[in-house]
Design a protein around this motif. Structure first.
Motif, PDB file in Angstrom:
ATOM      1  N   LYS A 130      -4.376   6.722  -7.365  1.00 51.65           N
ATOM      2  CA  LYS A 130      -5.645   6.217  -6.858  1.00 51.65           C
ATOM      3  C   LYS A 130      -5.859   4.803  -7.393  1.00 51.65           C
ATOM      4  O   LYS A 130      -5.775   4.582  -8.613  1.00 51.65           O
ATOM      5  CB  LYS A 130      -6.800   7.130  -7.284  1.00 51.65           C
ATOM      6  CG  LYS A 130      -6.721   8.529  -6.689  1.00 51.65           C
ATOM      7  CD  LYS A 130      -7.910   9.382  -7.120  1.00 51.65           C
ATOM      8  CE  LYS A 130      -7.839  10.755  -6.486  1.00 51.65           C
ATOM      9  NZ  LYS A 130      -8.973  11.618  -6.898  1.00 51.65           N
ATOM     10  N   ASN A 186      -6.979   5.348  14.809  1.00 49.67           N
ATOM     11  CA  ASN A 186      -7.768   5.827  13.674  1.00 49.67           C
ATOM     12  C   ASN A 186      -8.653   4.731  13.100  1.00 49.67           C
ATOM     13  O   ASN A 186      -9.731   5.003  12.557  1.00 49.67           O
ATOM     14  CB  ASN A 186      -6.861   6.396  12.585  1.00 49.67           C
ATOM     15  CG  ASN A 186      -7.625   7.290  11.625  1.00 49.67           C
ATOM     16  OD1 ASN A 186      -8.414   8.124  12.046  1.00 49.67           O
ATOM     17  ND2 ASN A 186      -7.407   7.107  10.344  1.00 49.67           N
ATOM     18  N   GLN A 243       0.828  -1.206   0.000  1.00 47.20           N
ATOM     19  CA  GLN A 243       0.000   0.000   0.000  1.00 47.20           C
ATOM     20  C   GLN A 243       0.869   1.264   0.000  1.00 47.20           C
ATOM     21  O   GLN A 243       0.678   2.193   0.783  1.00 47.20           O
ATOM     22  CB  GLN A 243      -0.927   0.008   1.212  1.00 47.20           C
ATOM     23  CG  GLN A 243      -1.878  -1.179   1.262  1.00 47.20           C
ATOM     24  CD  GLN A 243      -2.995  -1.082   0.242  1.00 47.20           C
ATOM     25  OE1 GLN A 243      -3.968  -0.328   0.424  1.00 47.20           O
ATOM     26  NE2 GLN A 243      -2.871  -1.833  -0.835  1.00 47.20           N
ATOM     27  N   SER A 271      -1.823  -4.632   6.408  1.00 47.33           N
ATOM     28  CA  SER A 271      -1.288  -3.428   7.046  1.00 47.33           C
ATOM     29  C   SER A 271      -2.395  -2.383   7.231  1.00 47.33           C
ATOM     30  O   SER A 271      -3.522  -2.556   6.757  1.00 47.33           O
ATOM     31  CB  SER A 271      -0.163  -2.836   6.197  1.00 47.33           C
ATOM     32  OG  SER A 271      -0.661  -2.496   4.910  1.00 47.33           O
ATOM     33  N   TYR A 272      -2.049  -1.283   7.870  1.00 43.81           N
ATOM     34  CA  TYR A 272      -3.042  -0.278   8.265  1.00 43.81           C
ATOM     35  C   TYR A 272      -3.923   0.196   7.103  1.00 43.81           C
ATOM     36  O   TYR A 272      -5.147   0.172   7.192  1.00 43.81           O
ATOM     37  CB  TYR A 272      -2.341   0.931   8.901  1.00 43.81           C
ATOM     38  CG  TYR A 272      -3.253   2.123   9.034  1.00 43.81           C
ATOM     39  CD1 TYR A 272      -4.190   2.199  10.070  1.00 43.81           C
ATOM     40  CD2 TYR A 272      -3.229   3.152   8.100  1.00 43.81           C
ATOM     41  CE1 TYR A 272      -5.057   3.272  10.182  1.00 43.81           C
ATOM     42  CE2 TYR A 272      -4.095   4.225   8.209  1.00 43.81           C
ATOM     43  CZ  TYR A 272      -4.996   4.282   9.243  1.00 43.81           C
ATOM     44  OH  TYR A 272      -5.861   5.345   9.342  1.00 43.81           O
ATOM     45  N   LYS A 273      -3.310   0.641   6.019  1.00 39.25           N
ATOM     46  CA  LYS A 273      -4.081   1.235   4.926  1.00 39.25           C
ATOM     47  C   LYS A 273      -5.044   0.227   4.310  1.00 39.25           C
ATOM     48  O   LYS A 273      -6.205   0.556   4.010  1.00 39.25           O
ATOM     49  CB  LYS A 273      -3.133   1.783   3.861  1.00 39.25           C
ATOM     50  CG  LYS A 273      -3.817   2.621   2.797  1.00 39.25           C
ATOM     51  CD  LYS A 273      -2.797   3.237   1.847  1.00 39.25           C
ATOM     52  CE  LYS A 273      -3.491   4.040   0.751  1.00 39.25           C
ATOM     53  NZ  LYS A 273      -2.501   4.617  -0.201  1.00 39.25           N
ATOM     54  N   ALA A 274      -4.588  -0.995   4.126  1.00 45.71           N
ATOM     55  CA  ALA A 274      -5.450  -2.037   3.555  1.00 45.71           C
ATOM     56  C   ALA A 274      -6.572  -2.390   4.524  1.00 45.71           C
ATOM     57  O   ALA A 274      -7.708  -2.669   4.107  1.00 45.71           O
ATOM     58  CB  ALA A 274      -4.625  -3.274   3.215  1.00 45.71           C
ATOM     59  N   ARG A 275      -6.294  -2.371   5.809  1.00 45.82           N
ATOM     60  CA  ARG A 275      -7.323  -2.673   6.811  1.00 45.82           C
ATOM     61  C   ARG A 275      -8.369  -1.559   6.845  1.00 45.82           C
ATOM     62  O   ARG A 275      -9.567  -1.809   6.997  1.00 45.82           O
ATOM     63  CB  ARG A 275      -6.663  -2.863   8.171  1.00 45.82           C
ATOM     64  CG  ARG A 275      -5.764  -4.086   8.205  1.00 45.82           C
ATOM     65  CD  ARG A 275      -4.886  -4.141   9.432  1.00 45.82           C
ATOM     66  NE  ARG A 275      -5.707  -4.348  10.616  1.00 45.82           N
ATOM     67  CZ  ARG A 275      -5.607  -3.625  11.727  1.00 45.82           C
ATOM     68  NH1 ARG A 275      -4.735  -2.639  11.796  1.00 45.82           N
ATOM     69  NH2 ARG A 275      -6.373  -3.901  12.752  1.00 45.82           N
ATOM     70  N   ALA A 276      -7.916  -0.314   6.716  1.00 43.61           N
ATOM     71  CA  ALA A 276      -8.860   0.812   6.677  1.00 43.61           C
ATOM     72  C   ALA A 276      -9.788   0.690   5.472  1.00 43.61           C
ATOM     73  O   ALA A 276     -10.991   0.950   5.561  1.00 43.61           O
ATOM     74  CB  ALA A 276      -8.095   2.132   6.639  1.00 43.61           C
ATOM     75  N   SER A 277      -9.232   0.277   4.337  1.00 45.37           N
ATOM     76  CA  SER A 277     -10.043   0.069   3.138  1.00 45.37           C
ATOM     77  C   SER A 277     -11.074  -1.036   3.364  1.00 45.37           C
ATOM     78  O   SER A 277     -12.224  -0.942   2.911  1.00 45.37           O
ATOM     79  CB  SER A 277      -9.131  -0.286   1.961  1.00 45.37           C
ATOM     80  OG  SER A 277      -9.879  -0.610   0.818  1.00 45.37           O
ATOM     81  N   THR A 322     -14.004   0.393   5.380  1.00 47.31           N
ATOM     82  CA  THR A 322     -14.871   1.221   4.529  1.00 47.31           C
ATOM     83  C   THR A 322     -15.800   0.347   3.703  1.00 47.31           C
ATOM     84  O   THR A 322     -16.995   0.641   3.559  1.00 47.31           O
ATOM     85  CB  THR A 322     -14.013   2.104   3.603  1.00 47.31           C
ATOM     86  OG1 THR A 322     -13.169   2.934   4.404  1.00 47.31           O
ATOM     87  CG2 THR A 322     -14.898   2.980   2.726  1.00 47.31           C
TER      88      THR A 322
END
Length: 395
Positions: free
Chosen positions: A108, A159, A103, A126-132, A135
């Protein structure tokens, strides 16, 4: 710089510097999967969707994360055409395909893939993939996504906990008892003030006004973060204005800038003559700077425009003081504040003109005289305010 990179990498990096340092724009990449369970393969279709009339086709090295029965492996690909297909084998159950496994890519990137893969992604990436993944989970309501979101409310990353808070528009009064209890716990005792504030805002959308009032008052009394207290006061103003005014006046003794800005927001709509002293103290002691000073000044103006003419005339001294001593933000908007004040007073004059006409027709000349005196006071007030910020002459 390019030559130094090439010396270390042993590669020609013209393409890299041309698109990322010298070029403009960024890639917009969409992917979707075609899974073939008969031969245990998955094909990833990759399309670059940026406007190629203005921006280039990018050359993008990508790591693809693949999770199957053997665990996780990384496949390396190069995306360089408008549309490409990449086919990979898998063993047993295909659990997830993650485009750009680290990530880290600029641009985009959009993945169209089964919900089950996003659920696996939350627990294994990781964090960004988990946040996705969160969502995506919030868009679909089933037992698996509900568990994911509940687990995310306990996530070690603050976050992520905020992202997992229920979507007010989508869920509305349909929370499980355990989830609601967990959100209350976040609002009360989460170590991060940002999480407590977000949880508090979420709770107020679900609680009735009585419960919300008590929750907010308790937060204001016990929370150690001025940011959380400030938000609680703002929310209380929306839910229970009368109680908010009482609480705001009690908070004045704290003399904290963040709190004082929220107090000013309460007083501008609900304050009375006694609250003018608050503005006098905070705007004349030079404790507020920049846009904090401007926001409190605007709140004072809104308050004074609700008062009677005697107090409005006295406010001229206050306008004059800030015209001379106010900071850069006040100076920048001072002319607009004068214009707004005068527009309110002009509207008052128009109301008085209509009242005077009716009274003259009814031959109530005594009252007409008083109304005309009041009108003259407003006209004088406008003239004096205009002198503080005269219009800029046209060339």
């Amino acid at each position: 710089l390019r030559m130094a990179f090439e010396e270390v990498s042993g590669e020609d990096l013209n393409w890299f510097f041309d698109q990322w340092f010298l070029g403009k724009g960024h890639p917009i990449v969409h992917t979707y999967q075609v899974i073939n369970p008969e031969n245990n393969t998955v094909t990833i279709n990759v399309k670059q969707k940026q406007n190629t009339d203005e921006f280039p086709l990018y050359k993008i090295p990508v790591n693809i994360g693949i999770w199957d029965a053997n665990g996780k492996r990384i496949e390396k690909i190069i995306v360089e055409n408008l549309e490409q297909n990449f086919t990979f084998s898998y063993v047993g159950e295909l659990k997830n395909i993650l485009f750009d496994e680290q990530q880290m890519l600029l641009g985009k990137y959009f993945e169209d893939k089964p919900l089950s893969q996003y659920i696996h992604q939350y627990y294994n990436s990781s964090y960004k993939a988990r946040a996705s993944a969160i969502t995506t989970a919030k868009r679909t309501k089933n037992s698996e996504t509900e568990k994911l979101l509940f687990d995310a409310l306990k996530d070690p990353f603050w976050n992520i906990r905020i992202l997992a808070l229920p979507s007010i528009e989508n869920i509305k009064n349909d929370l499980g008892i355990e989830t609601l209890a967990r959100i209350r716990e976040l609002a009360k005792s989460d170590p991060k003030s940002q999480v407590r504030a977000a949880a508090l805002k979420t709770l107020c959308a679900f609680e009735d006004s009585v419960e919300a009032t008590e929750l907010l008052k308790a937060t204001i009394s016990t929370d150690q973060s001025y940011t959380v207290i400030s938000l609680a006061l703002t929310l209380l103003t929306e839910i229970n204005p009368e109680e908010a005014l009482i609480v705001a006046r009690k908070l004045m003794k704290d003399e904290n800038t963040i709190i004082n800005i929220s107090i000013a927001g309460v007083l501008q709509e609900l304050g009375t003559e006694e609250d003018i002293l608050f503005f006098n103290k905070n705007l004349k002691n030079n404790s507020l700077k920049g846009y904090d000073e401007l926001n409190v000044f605007v709140a004072y103006v809104v308050l004074i425009l609700r008062m009677e003419i005697d107090l409005q005339e006295k406010s001229l001294e206050f306008y004059s003081f800030l015209n001379e001593k106010g900071g850069a933000a006040v100076q920048l908007y001072f002319g607009q504040i004068i214009e707004y004040s005068n527009s309110i007073y002009l509207a008052k004059i128009e109301e008085l003109d209509a009242e005077i006409a009716e009274l003259e027709e009814a031959k109530s000349f005594g009252t007409v005289f008083e109304k005309k005196k009041l009108k003259q006071r407003y006209e004088d007030l406008i003239a004096n305010l205009t002198l503080l910020s005269p219009p800029i002459p046209l060339d």
